[in-house]
Design a protein around this motif. Structure first.
Motif, short mmCIF file in Angstrom:
data_model
loop_
_atom_site.label_atom_id
_atom_site.label_comp_id
_atom_site.label_asym_id
_atom_site.label_seq_id
_atom_site.Cartn_x
_atom_site.Cartn_y
_atom_site.Cartn_z
N TYR A 1 38.63 30.17 92.34
CA TYR A 1 37.33 30.00 92.91
C TYR A 1 37.18 29.51 94.14
CZ TYR A 1 36.71 30.39 87.67
OH TYR A 1 37.04 31.14 86.48
N GLY B 1 25.84 28.18 96.41
CA GLY B 1 24.93 28.85 95.19
C GLY B 1 24.60 28.08 93.97
N ARG B 2 25.05 28.48 92.97
CA ARG B 2 25.10 27.73 91.77
C ARG B 2 26.59 27.22 91.20
NH1 ARG B 2 23.08 31.02 87.06
NH2 ARG B 2 22.89 29.23 86.04
N ASP B 3 27.40 27.12 92.30
CA ASP B 3 28.73 26.72 92.23
C ASP B 3 28.68 25.26 92.89
OD1 ASP B 3 29.37 28.88 90.96
OD2 ASP B 3 30.75 29.72 92.50
N ARG C 1 30.61 26.06 87.57
CA ARG C 1 30.49 27.46 87.95
C ARG C 1 29.34 28.03 87.34
NH1 ARG C 1 31.78 32.02 91.25
NH2 ARG C 1 32.40 33.50 89.93
N LYS C 2 28.37 28.56 88.37
CA LYS C 2 27.25 29.18 87.97
C LYS C 2 26.31 28.32 87.04
CE LYS C 2 28.90 33.99 88.21
NZ LYS C 2 29.00 35.28 87.30
N GLY C 3 26.43 26.80 87.44
CA GLY C 3 25.38 26.08 87.01
C GLY C 3 26.05 25.44 85.75
N LYS C 4 27.04 25.96 85.35
CA LYS C 4 27.75 25.17 84.06
C LYS C 4 29.03 24.20 84.35
CE LYS C 4 25.79 28.79 80.88
NZ LYS C 4 26.23 29.78 79.89
#
Length: 310
Positions: free
Chosen positions: A217, A240-242, A282-285
Motif C-alpha cells: 500500500y 484519500g481515505r487511506d 485503508r479506505k477508512g477502516k
C-alpha cells in the motif's frame, strides 16, 4: 527494480564527471533484539576529491571505516558494491572491518528480495533532485551471523531491508522510519516526510509503503497524499481515505555522518531500534495498529516542521 531512468536503482551511478555528489546504500539486518545496519557510500567534493566510507550502526554503537578511492568498485548494471574486502550485493554481504574501536567479520546471505511495485520516486525520478531515494527490498530473509567485537550476532532466519540515496545533500529537515514486524503476521513499514527543495522554493513531500499480507500500500505526494501532522513526535499522511499515523518518542540516537554538497560533513542521529506505533487505515477502516520495539528512526531539524499544517 528498474527505475524510470532505465537503470536499477541499486546500480552505481557515480563517476569522474560528478561533482558535489554522494551515493550510498543502507542495508539493515534484524532478528529479535539484534539489529545492525551497514551504510557503504561514495562521495565527490566540489574540487573532485573522492572519499569512500562504510558506517555501521547497532542498537548501542556506531562506527565508521574509511577507505581509499582505489579500494572501491561499483557495478553500473546491478547492485554490487565492493570496498576493500567488503562486498554488498543483492545476494548478501561479506564484511571484514577493523579499526581501533571495532572489528566486524562475517557473511550474511539473502533470500529473494521484495522490491516496491514501481519506482518509489514516481514521476519525481524524471527531475534532478537534491536527494534521490530508492528502495531495493522492503523485506527479505537473512541467513548467517556476524562477529562484532567478539560478540556473535546470530541473524539466521532474520529479516533484511535495503534502500539507496544519491544526489548532493540530504534534505534540510526530514523524518524517516522503517520497521519489520513478525509477531502479528509478516509486515513492514517504511515512510519519510521531508522538506524538499524545488528551485527557489521548498515543499513538504512524503512517501510511504505499508507491506502486509503480501500486498503493498503506497502513499506519496505524487499520488495526492498530504501531510496533516508533523513534529518531533509524530507525523500523519492522508491520501484519500487511506491514512498512516506514525508516533515515536524521539530521544535521539547514534551519530552518523551525512552528505552536504557531496562532502560527508553533516551529522545526523539514528535510533536503530526504538518503540514506534504505526496505525494504518485503508479506505477508512483501521487495517493495522502495531506498536513495535524495533523500529528505526531518524529525525533531522524538527524546527523546520513548524510550517506544516496540523
Amino acid at each position: 527494480m528498474i527505475s524510470r531512468r532505465g537503470r536499477r536503482c541499486g546500480a552505481f551511478m557515480g563517476g569522474k564527471d560528478k561533482r558535489e555528489y554522494f551515493e550510498g546504500w543502507y542495508l539493515k539486518h534484524q532478528k529479535g533484539s539484534k539489529t545492525i545496519s551497514f551504510i557503504p557510500s561514495y562521495h565527490v567534493e566540489k574540487d573532485g576529491r573522492i572519499s569512500i566510507l562504510i558506517q555501521v550502526i547497532t542498537e548501542k554503537n556506531a562506527w565508521e571505516f574509511q577507505f581509499l578511492p582505489s579500494q572501491y568498485y561499483g557495478d553500473r548494471k546491478r547492485f554490487y558494491c565492493q570496498i576493500g574486502e567488503n562486498v554488498f550485493c543483492e545476494k548478501g554481504i561479506r564484511v571484514n572491518l577493523k579499526s581501533k574501536e571495532a572489528e566486524i567479520q562475517g557473511v550474511l546471505r539473502y533470500g529473494s528480495l521484495t522490491p516496491p511495485s514501481g519506482d518509489i520516486m514516481g514521476p519525481l525520478s524524471y527531475f534532478t533532485m537534491e536527494c534521490n531515494h530508492g528502495i531495493l527490498s522492503l523485506s527479505h530473509k537473512i541467513h548467517g551471523s556476524l562477529l562484532i567485537n567478539g560478540e556473535r550476532y546470530n541473524l539466521n532466519g532474520g529479516c533484511g531491508y535495503i534502500e539507496k540515496d544519491w544526489g548532493t545533500s540530504f534534505p534540510e529537515g526530514y523524518v524517516w522510519t522503517q520497521c519489520s514486524v513478525f509477531d502479528k503476521g509478516h509486515m513492514a513499514f517504511t515512510a519519510a516526510v521531508a522538506k524538499v527543495p524545488a528551485g527557489r522554493w521548498k515543499f513538504s513531500g512524503c512517501i510511504a509503503i505499508v507491506y502486509y499480507g503480501g500486498r503493498q500500500y503506497r502513499l506519496a505526494s505524487y499520488l495526492g497524499a498530504r501531510i496533516f501532522r508533523w513534529n518531533s513526535g509524530e507525523f500523519m499522511i492522508c491520501q484519500g481515505r487511506d491514512l498512516l499515523w506514525v508516533q515515536y518518542p524521539w530521544k535521539g540516537g547514534q551519530s552518523l555522518r551525512s552528505p552536504v554538497k557531496g562532502r560527508m560533513s553533516g551529522k545526523i542521529q539514528e535510533a536503530l531500534s526504538c518503540k514506534i506505533r504505526y496505525r494504518f487505515w485503508r479506505k477508512g477502516k483501521l487495517l493495522l495498529d502495531v506498536t513495535a520495539d524495533n523500529g528505526s528512526l531518524e529525525v533531522v531539524n524538527p524546527g523546520c516542521f513548524s510550517s506544516i499544517p496540523t
